[in-house]
Design an enzyme around this catalytic site. Sequence first.
Site, short mmCIF file in Angstrom:
data_model
loop_
_atom_site.label_atom_id
_atom_site.label_comp_id
_atom_site.label_asym_id
_atom_site.label_seq_id
_atom_site.Cartn_x
_atom_site.Cartn_y
_atom_site.Cartn_z
N ARG A 142 34.07 41.43 53.02
CA ARG A 142 32.33 41.41 53.00
C ARG A 142 31.70 40.27 53.96
O ARG A 142 31.69 39.16 53.10
CB ARG A 142 31.63 41.41 51.65
CG ARG A 142 32.74 42.76 50.55
CD ARG A 142 32.12 43.07 50.06
NE ARG A 142 31.39 41.49 48.54
CZ ARG A 142 30.39 42.42 47.91
NH1 ARG A 142 30.43 43.21 47.60
NH2 ARG A 142 30.49 40.97 47.14
N THR B 250 25.25 40.17 54.67
CA THR B 250 25.18 41.61 54.68
C THR B 250 25.61 42.49 53.63
O THR B 250 25.35 43.32 52.77
CB THR B 250 24.99 42.13 56.18
OG1 THR B 250 26.95 41.91 56.28
CG2 THR B 250 24.29 41.23 57.36
N ASP C 277 35.11 37.27 42.08
CA ASP C 277 35.62 36.98 42.69
C ASP C 277 37.31 37.34 43.09
O ASP C 277 37.51 36.48 42.75
CB ASP C 277 35.44 35.98 44.48
CG ASP C 277 35.65 36.59 45.20
OD1 ASP C 277 34.61 36.38 46.25
OD2 ASP C 277 37.17 36.67 45.20
N ASP D 108 39.62 34.79 44.86
CA ASP D 108 39.99 33.71 44.74
C ASP D 108 40.25 33.61 43.85
O ASP D 108 41.02 32.28 43.48
CB ASP D 108 38.40 33.35 44.78
CG ASP D 108 36.91 32.94 45.64
OD1 ASP D 108 38.30 32.65 47.17
OD2 ASP D 108 36.12 32.95 46.15
#
Length: 209
Positions: A104, A108, A200, A203
């Site tokens: 991603r 944006t 995340d 991660d």
Amino acid sequence: MSKPFIMDHPLIQHKLSVLRSTGTSSKEFRELVSEIAMLMCYEATRDLPLEETEIETPICKTKAQVLAGRKMAIVPILRAGLGMVDGMLALVPNARVGHIGMYRDPETHMPVEYYCKLPADIEERDVFVLDPMLATGGSAIDAIDQIKKYGATNVYFLCIIAAPEGLEALVEAHPDVKVYCAALDDHLNDHKYIVPGLGDAGDRIFGTK
Ligand code: PRP
Ligand code: URA
């Protein structure tokens, strides 16, 4: 519009709670993602067709049910989807594995594709697309667009946590896709992270933060 299947099995829900917790190490996180994927695979493959064959037990010949030989492919969306591959392969070891790389854009939040390698005969296979997180839905929608461009017609999407926004977008873009998730969370925050979510996923799986 096909409804998502929410997997509320106690084992999945328990593992998901540990997964969400900040105290969970990367090692534990990886193990849990894999275990949850295996449990999800068990449920998502419930409708695979069977056919009758004849076998011989030590006692006698008998008719028995075996999988009807439909071919399967699993396609993780990199990076985090990789964490679900081993759990799926534990139950369907002969599935082919494709890969779609997406990240991603941090500004944006739109998906950017950087890699795509799918089995050559993907159009003949039931395709299980894997990604632990369905947030805005952009990554899943683009990945499935791509998979359909290669001819796949029977597509499943398996995620661990979905946001309502992403689920709605995915079902609108691909109403034919069968969607399975372990939890439907509350909403997306200003950074398009799922709330409460788990942070995340990439991660946490790979220990990159
Ligand atoms: C995460 C996640 C999904 C995507 C979901 O990947 O694994 O692919 O975000 O968000 P969306 O529904 O809004 O598209 P990320 O972009 O963080 O890439 P990474 O797995 O490489 O870290
Ligand atoms: N990607 C993640 O890994 N987590 C989120 O909450 C949203 C997108």
